[in-house]
Motif scaffolding. Structure first.
Motif, short mmCIF file in Angstrom:
data_model
loop_
_atom_site.label_atom_id
_atom_site.label_comp_id
_atom_site.label_asym_id
_atom_site.label_seq_id
_atom_site.Cartn_x
_atom_site.Cartn_y
_atom_site.Cartn_z
N THR A 132 0.95 -1.30 0.13
CA THR A 132 0.02 -0.04 0.11
C THR A 132 0.87 1.15 0.12
OG1 THR A 132 -1.75 -1.19 1.28
CG2 THR A 132 -1.68 1.22 1.31
N VAL A 133 0.65 2.15 -0.82
CA VAL A 133 1.31 3.66 -0.63
C VAL A 133 0.22 4.55 -0.25
CG1 VAL A 133 2.26 5.10 -2.33
CG2 VAL A 133 2.66 2.84 -2.36
N VAL A 134 0.83 5.43 0.67
CA VAL A 134 0.03 6.76 0.95
C VAL A 134 0.86 7.68 0.42
CG1 VAL A 134 -0.65 8.14 2.98
CG2 VAL A 134 -0.68 5.58 3.47
N VAL A 135 0.14 8.68 -0.54
CA VAL A 135 0.46 9.74 -1.19
C VAL A 135 0.09 10.94 -0.17
CG1 VAL A 135 0.39 10.99 -3.07
CG2 VAL A 135 0.09 8.41 -3.30
N ASP A 136 1.28 11.67 -0.11
CA ASP A 136 1.06 13.08 0.91
C ASP A 136 1.71 13.93 0.04
OD1 ASP A 136 0.36 14.61 2.96
OD2 ASP A 136 2.00 13.50 4.20
N LEU A 137 0.72 14.95 -0.31
CA LEU A 137 1.35 16.11 -1.19
C LEU A 137 1.05 17.35 -0.67
CD1 LEU A 137 0.17 14.81 -4.67
CD2 LEU A 137 2.67 14.58 -3.58
N PRO A 138 1.65 18.53 -0.86
CA PRO A 138 1.40 19.63 -0.19
C PRO A 138 0.53 20.35 -0.86
CG PRO A 138 3.28 19.98 -1.83
CD PRO A 138 3.07 18.44 -1.77
N SER A 139 -0.13 21.52 -0.20
CA SER A 139 -1.09 22.25 -0.68
C SER A 139 -0.56 23.64 -0.43
CB SER A 139 -2.37 22.01 0.49
OG SER A 139 -3.46 22.78 0.24
N VAL A 140 -1.16 24.54 -1.31
CA VAL A 140 -1.33 26.00 -1.49
C VAL A 140 -1.83 26.75 -0.02
CG1 VAL A 140 -1.69 28.01 -2.56
CG2 VAL A 140 -1.02 25.99 -3.96
N ASP A 141 -3.15 26.08 0.18
CA ASP A 141 -3.74 26.64 1.30
C ASP A 141 -4.08 25.43 2.47
OD1 ASP A 141 -5.05 28.49 3.04
OD2 ASP A 141 -6.80 28.45 1.91
N GLY A 142 -3.49 25.53 3.68
CA GLY A 142 -3.85 24.54 4.55
C GLY A 142 -3.15 23.26 4.29
N LEU A 143 -3.69 22.11 4.81
CA LEU A 143 -3.15 20.88 4.87
C LEU A 143 -3.95 20.10 3.82
CD1 LEU A 143 -2.59 20.27 8.62
CD2 LEU A 143 -0.85 20.79 6.80
N ARG A 144 -3.29 19.37 3.05
CA ARG A 144 -3.87 18.34 1.90
C ARG A 144 -4.23 17.10 2.57
NH1 ARG A 144 -4.57 18.90 -3.05
NH2 ARG A 144 -2.98 20.44 -3.12
N ASP A 145 -5.43 16.37 2.58
CA ASP A 145 -5.54 15.01 3.10
C ASP A 145 -4.70 14.12 2.32
OD1 ASP A 145 -7.25 15.69 5.08
OD2 ASP A 145 -9.16 15.45 3.70
N PRO A 146 -3.95 13.12 3.14
CA PRO A 146 -3.21 12.00 2.27
C PRO A 146 -4.17 11.13 1.42
CG PRO A 146 -2.58 12.34 4.83
CD PRO A 146 -3.89 13.01 4.42
N PHE A 147 -3.86 10.61 0.44
CA PHE A 147 -4.60 9.76 -0.26
C PHE A 147 -3.98 7.98 -0.17
CE2 PHE A 147 -6.73 7.34 -3.84
CZ PHE A 147 -7.85 8.05 -3.94
N THR A 148 -4.54 7.39 0.14
CA THR A 148 -3.93 5.77 0.27
C THR A 148 -4.36 5.10 -0.95
OG1 THR A 148 -4.28 5.73 2.55
CG2 THR A 148 -3.99 3.64 1.57
N LEU A 149 -3.37 4.56 -1.72
CA LEU A 149 -3.53 3.71 -2.83
C LEU A 149 -3.38 2.31 -2.47
CD1 LEU A 149 -1.34 5.78 -5.47
CD2 LEU A 149 -3.84 5.62 -5.28
N THR A 150 -4.43 1.66 -2.64
CA THR A 150 -4.30 0.22 -2.48
C THR A 150 -3.99 -0.94 -3.64
OG1 THR A 150 -6.67 -0.05 -2.91
CG2 THR A 150 -6.05 0.43 -0.26
N GLY A 151 -3.63 -2.08 -3.25
CA GLY A 151 -3.32 -3.22 -4.40
C GLY A 151 -2.14 -2.74 -5.25
N VAL A 152 -1.13 -2.06 -4.62
CA VAL A 152 -0.05 -1.52 -5.23
C VAL A 152 0.79 -2.64 -5.82
CG1 VAL A 152 2.32 -0.48 -5.00
CG2 VAL A 152 0.24 0.47 -3.96
N GLU A 153 0.64 -4.02 -5.08
CA GLU A 153 1.69 -4.85 -5.56
C GLU A 153 1.29 -5.35 -7.01
OE1 GLU A 153 -2.08 -6.43 -3.66
OE2 GLU A 153 -0.60 -5.20 -3.05
N SER A 154 0.08 -4.84 -7.33
CA SER A 154 -0.18 -5.55 -8.91
C SER A 154 0.56 -4.83 -10.07
CB SER A 154 -1.85 -5.01 -8.98
OG SER A 154 -1.73 -3.75 -8.98
N LEU A 155 1.28 -3.68 -9.43
CA LEU A 155 2.10 -2.97 -10.47
C LEU A 155 3.58 -3.47 -10.24
CD1 LEU A 155 0.96 0.69 -10.15
CD2 LEU A 155 0.16 -1.23 -11.75
#
Length: 201
Positions: free
Chosen positions: A173-196
């Motif tokens: 699984t990979v949790v993507v945590d990117l910056p934001s111009v204003d405030g905090l951005r919610d991380p996004f969790t990508l599942t099934g990463v082993e398929s790649l």
């Protein structure tokens, strides 16, 4: 006298008609309750997703999107002192800035976190070698920053690597945590990463 009798008769007739219908002669009309107002109403609809399959990538309401373009098991020799019981996994993330503002990126920031196994444990952070040849340095790099900003409509790639027990490569699984111009951005969790996952020699 006659006029007062007529008035009484009119009142009695009105009461009689009301009694026949079983309803009062006049009743107020009630409107159905409207929707609640204030914080109870979400004007933007349902909250945005914060997790999903790796094939769909990650998206945010401001137009930013990201996808894993490669997940590679690279040779352990590309890292420093990586034992045979661990696999060295390198992730390449492409970010597209579809928002209306340039996205600042902090150098040496961490955009991805690799998790493995049923307990979703965090992968180790390996150290890579430094190569004098630019092509070899690019090919074997375990970490690459995507610059200092992503312009509007632009894209950038980030590379992160982690060490994972060999017997847990089947659940990534990979949790993507990117910056934001204003405030905090919610991380996004990508599942099934082993398929790649692909092995690079």
């Amino acid at each position: 006298m006659l006029r007062s009798r007529r008035a009484v008769l009119a009142v009695l007739l009105t009461l009689a008609v009301a009694g026949c219908t079983g309803e009062p002669a006049s009743s107020p009309t009630l409107s159905p309750p409207g929707p609640p107002v204030g914080d109870a109403v979400d004007p933007t609809g349902p909250p945005p997703a914060t997790a999903g399959p790796v094939a769909n990538g990650a998206t945010w309401p401001d137009g930013l999107s990201a996808r894993l373009v490669s997940v590679q098991r690279v040779p352990n020799s590309w890292g420093v002192d990586v034992p045979a019981s661990l696999a060295l996994v390198r992730l390449t993330l492409e970010v597209v800035n579809g928002s209306g503002e340039d996205l600042p990126v902090v150098p040496d920031s961490r955009e991805m976190t690799l998790l493995h196994g049923p307990e979703q444990e965090e992968a180790g952070s390996p150290t890579g070698y430094r190569y004098t040849d630019p092509a070899e340095r690019r090919r074997k790099a375990l970490r690459i920053d995507g610059g200092t900003q992503i312009p509007v409509g632009g894209r950038a790639q980030f590379v992160e690597s982690g060490t994972v027990p060999v017997d847990e490569l089947g659940e990534l699984t990979v949790v993507v945590d990117l910056p934001s111009v204003d405030g905090l951005r919610d991380p996004f969790t990508l599942t099934g990463v082993e398929s790649l996952l692909k092995t690079v020699s």
